[in-house]
Design an enzyme around this catalytic site. Structure first.
Site, PDB file in Angstrom:
ATOM      1  N   GLY A  40       0.824  -1.197   0.000  1.00  0.00           N
ATOM      2  CA  GLY A  40       0.000   0.000   0.000  1.00  0.00           C
ATOM      3  C   GLY A  40       0.870   1.264   0.000  1.00  0.00           C
ATOM      4  N   SER A 107       6.611  -4.511  -1.757  1.00  0.00           N
ATOM      5  CA  SER A 107       6.204  -3.167  -2.112  1.00  0.00           C
ATOM      6  C   SER A 107       6.352  -2.264  -0.879  1.00  0.00           C
ATOM      7  CB  SER A 107       4.771  -3.192  -2.664  1.00  0.00           C
ATOM      8  OG  SER A 107       4.431  -1.980  -3.267  1.00  0.00           O
ATOM      9  N   TRP A 108       5.292  -1.551  -0.468  1.00  0.00           N
ATOM     10  CA  TRP A 108       5.391  -0.777   0.771  1.00  0.00           C
ATOM     11  C   TRP A 108       5.827  -1.670   1.927  1.00  0.00           C
ATOM     12  CZ3 TRP A 108       6.157   3.053   3.809  1.00  0.00           C
ATOM     13  CH2 TRP A 108       5.711   3.018   5.138  1.00  0.00           C
ATOM     14  N   ASP A 261       8.860  -4.893 -13.225  1.00  0.00           N
ATOM     15  CA  ASP A 261       8.042  -4.227 -12.211  1.00  0.00           C
ATOM     16  C   ASP A 261       7.915  -2.754 -12.599  1.00  0.00           C
ATOM     17  OD1 ASP A 261       6.960  -3.028  -9.911  1.00  0.00           O
ATOM     18  OD2 ASP A 261       7.931  -4.483  -8.596  1.00  0.00           O
ATOM     19  N   HIS A 289       4.823  -6.439 -10.827  1.00  0.00           N
ATOM     20  CA  HIS A 289       4.787  -6.099  -9.406  1.00  0.00           C
ATOM     21  C   HIS A 289       3.988  -7.100  -8.577  1.00  0.00           C
ATOM     22  CE1 HIS A 289       5.190  -3.290  -6.070  1.00  0.00           C
ATOM     23  NE2 HIS A 289       3.885  -3.352  -5.842  1.00  0.00           N
TER      24      HIS A 289
END
Length: 318
Positions: A40, A107-108, A261, A289
């Site tokens: 996120g 990711s985050w 990605d 991703h």
């Protein structure tokens, strides 16, 4: 922490006067502990978030971060900072009686995993990171403006939500609408932002993935929290996570990155790899991703990385 009577390994954990987290456990209670940090920020737990961990070998802990998923209050920005999330991870660990654990995130979640590890290296057994995001201004600008070189059609629809004079700074334009007073405008902005995100994440076009990411309630949380973190540089100093690697470089780590990605481009993962050569670095050629059933190479690479960490930690403990 109170257990949900409907699911003996689902918990609610109040972390301050405002926020309460939804926490889940799976796998085997006597297994190697691992905490899985979602992306996120604000995306919440998703089906399949933990499927790259062997449930017979791991005690798997996952939770919805502040404002996300089933944590409350929903889409809340107050008290929502990286430092607060790092403290929450520690509260979850303590509440579950875990001494040290493997830390995984994509990711985050990779950014948060590094921030947590550098704050509490003594509580970490190692790391599995993918889709690397270090919260630099260049990475944020790429997502909002730069990736139109690959997705001009999707970007035009994304940018077209705001007047032409605001399209040079879509982060500010969207953030203004997502924190505004008009609930209909907030939701419309959230769905448009999340639609753009969903179409750019997969190696092959995947309408089902888009539909799952644009459910209105979930889209509102991730769009509000994501832009909140972006305008604040994820509450981190520039270059902080690369400078802090000496605190964790002695721990086993696996870095997995999709070559194509387009959300968190490989340049950032490569920078982390160069700064942390002790960590094993895997490039997945047929991956963007998101790990999806239509393009399973990333899922397979994550499972292989997890199994290597399991075996390495078991050997070290023997």
């Amino acid at each position: 922490m109170q257990a949900d009577p409907a699911a003996s390994r689902t918990h609610r954990l109040k972390v301050d006067d405002l926020h309460e987290l939804h926490v889940e456990e799976s796998g085997t209670p006597r297994g190697l502990p691992v905490v899985v940090l979602h992306g996120g920020p604000g995306a919440g737990l998703r089906p399949g978030s933990t499927r790259s961990f062997d449930p017979a070998a791991f005690r798997i802990v996952a939770f919805d971060q502040r404002g996300a998923g089933r944590s409350t209050p929903h889409a809340e920005l107050a008290g929502n900072t990286t430092q607060a999330l790092v403290a929450d991870i520690e509260r979850v660990r303590q509440a579950l009686g875990i001494d040290r654990w493997l830390v995984a995130g994509g990711s985050w979640g990779s950014c948060l995993a590094l921030a947590y590890g550098q704050a509490h290296p003594e509580r970490c057994l190692g790391f599995r990171l993918h889709g690397i995001f270090l919260a630099s201004r260049a990475e944020i600008d790429w997502w909002f403006q730069g990736c139109r070189v690959l997705f001009p059609d999707r970007w035009e629809d994304f940018a077209g939500f705001v007047p032409e004079e605001e399209r040079g700074d879509l982060l500010t334009a969207y953030h203004r609408r997502l924190i505004g007073e008009d609930p209909k405008l907030r939701l419309a902005a959230a769905i448009r932002l999340r639609t753009f995100s969903a179409w750019t994440q997969t190696f092959l076009p995947d309408p089902e993935h888009v539909a799952s990411l644009t459910e209105p309630k979930a889209a509102l949380a991730v769009a509000r929290i994501f832009t909140h973190y972006c305008v604040n540089g994820a509450f981190l100093a520039p270059g902080q996570l690369l400078r802090g690697l000496d605190r964790i470089r002695h721990l086993p780590a696996e870095i997995v990155q999709g070559r194509y990605d387009t959300v968190t481009p490989m340049e950032t993962a490569w920078a982390l790899h160069r700064a942390w050569p002790e960590a094993r670095f895997t490039i997945v050629d047929e991956a963007n991703h998101a790990a999806t059933d239509r393009a399973p190479a990333l899922t397979q690479a994550l499972r292989a990385a997890t199994d290597r960490l399991r075996d390495a930690l078991a050997s070290a403990a023997a």
